[in-house]
Design a protein around this motif. Structure first.
Motif, short mmCIF file in Angstrom:
data_model
loop_
_atom_site.label_atom_id
_atom_site.label_comp_id
_atom_site.label_asym_id
_atom_site.label_seq_id
_atom_site.Cartn_x
_atom_site.Cartn_y
_atom_site.Cartn_z
N UNK A 13 6.34 -6.86 5.81
CA UNK A 13 5.85 -6.56 7.15
C UNK A 13 4.93 -5.35 7.15
N UNK A 14 4.38 -5.02 5.96
CA UNK A 14 3.53 -3.86 5.80
C UNK A 14 2.14 -4.28 5.32
N UNK A 15 1.26 -3.30 5.11
CA UNK A 15 -0.06 -3.57 4.58
C UNK A 15 0.02 -3.79 3.07
N UNK A 32 10.49 1.97 -0.49
CA UNK A 32 10.80 2.49 -1.81
C UNK A 32 9.83 1.95 -2.85
N UNK A 33 9.63 2.71 -3.93
CA UNK A 33 8.63 2.35 -4.94
C UNK A 33 9.23 1.62 -6.12
N UNK A 34 10.51 1.79 -6.38
CA UNK A 34 11.13 1.23 -7.58
C UNK A 34 11.73 -0.15 -7.32
N UNK A 35 11.80 -0.95 -8.38
CA UNK A 35 12.55 -2.22 -8.39
C UNK A 35 12.00 -3.25 -7.39
N UNK A 36 10.73 -3.17 -7.01
CA UNK A 36 10.12 -4.08 -6.04
C UNK A 36 10.82 -4.03 -4.68
N UNK A 82 0.83 -1.21 0.00
CA UNK A 82 0.00 0.00 0.00
C UNK A 82 0.87 1.26 0.00
N UNK A 83 1.85 1.31 0.87
CA UNK A 83 2.58 2.56 1.11
C UNK A 83 3.99 2.59 0.55
N UNK A 84 4.51 1.47 0.05
CA UNK A 84 5.89 1.42 -0.46
C UNK A 84 6.86 1.98 0.57
#
Length: 281
Positions: free
Chosen positions: A219-221, A116-120, A111-113
């Motif tokens: 470990x995130x949503x 980081x948002x890039x490269x999985x 949900x929140x990255x």
């Protein structure tokens, strides 16, 4: 929207590829109705229907030279902003697409990255992944994607081979997500586990230094996404039968030039989803 990095598939996602029929969700890719070969300087603007940031390449594209507009339209839906969870079990009863260079997307996405948002970097969990080509369709994969390049990209996926192609019929694909582990099942048969920190080979995951604990990045949503994408630069190894090379700047253009060869194989290109169930553990 026009999907971008890290996989750069050869399709646009539009609502016209998605429908509900007899209580099932159907996502069916097809050849784009854009005249991409006649005038390469007309923009394709998805307008208010675009689910990405307005004005970006995810919503508007203007082709130039070999950078053509996507030759395929497909669909993708998600529960982002509506439903997300951390840890639990997901069951998806679905029939996967048949056809060359088709990829079902039955995933959990962050949900929140947070990392980081890039490269999985913030992870992706595949509930079920079977390439649509006949020669690949006996191979089922599920698990975590933690980087966009090999060998780390596939390192944390578990594999289950069947002599009967997975996309011939409906199956129930399941993922059990616990702190530090994943368990993969099909039709309630377990075929693999991923034990988080114990299974990491950090030499093959460049962004691992961003993870703050042994359960990261899972470990995130996460939310549920369902779709079909086509081609791209990471999911199919280069081979004499593949009409493009992953490193080639003309990859999408080469794919479009071979339309007659791959489109004839799309005998059942749709992803059909009967149900999605999520359980707390």
């Amino acid at each position: 929207m026009f999907p971008q990095e890290p996989d750069y598939p050869f399709n646009a996602y539009t609502a016209e590829a998605i429908r509900i029929e007899n209580g099932t969700l159907i996502i069916k890719p097809d050849i784009s109705n854009k005249e991409i070969h006649d005038d390469k300087y007309i923009s394709w603007d998805l307008g208010s229907s675009c689910t990405a940031e307005f004005g970006t390449r995810e919503c508007v594209q203007t082709p130039s030279g070999a950078q053509i507009l996507p030759p395929v339209i497909s669909g993708k839906i998600s529960t982002k902003g509506l439903f997300s969870f951390k840890f639990g079990r997901i069951d998806v009863r679905a029939k996967l697409p048949i056809g060359n260079w088709l990829i079902p997307e039955i995933n959990l996405e962050p949900v929140f990255h947070e990392y980081g948002k890039l490269h999985y970097t913030s992870g992706l969990m595949r509930v079920a992944y079977v390439r649509g080509n006949q020669e690949f369709s006996g191979n089922l994969y599920s698990g975590a994607v933690l980087t966009d390049t090999e060998p780390g990209r596939s390192m944390f996926l578990k594999h289950y081979y069947s002599s009967v192609n997975w996309n011939n019929d409906f199956h129930v694909y399941s993922l059990i997500w616990r702190p530090g582990s994943l368990q993969m099942l099909v039709d309630n048969l377990s075929y693999g586990t991923f034990n988080g920190d114990n299974d990491y080979n950090l030499n093959n995951v460049p962004q691992a230094g961003r993870w703050v604990n042994e359960n990261a990045p899972l470990d995130q949503m996460f939310y549920i996404s369902l779709g079909v994408r086509v081609g791209g630069i990471n999911d199919f190894e280069d081979s004499p039968l593949k009409p493009w090379k992953n490193s080639n700047s003309k990859a999408m253009y080469k794919f479009w030039l071979s339309t007659l060869s791959w489109y004839s194989s799309w005998t059942s290109p749709e992803l059909v989803v009967d149900y999605v169930h999520v359980y707390a553990l």
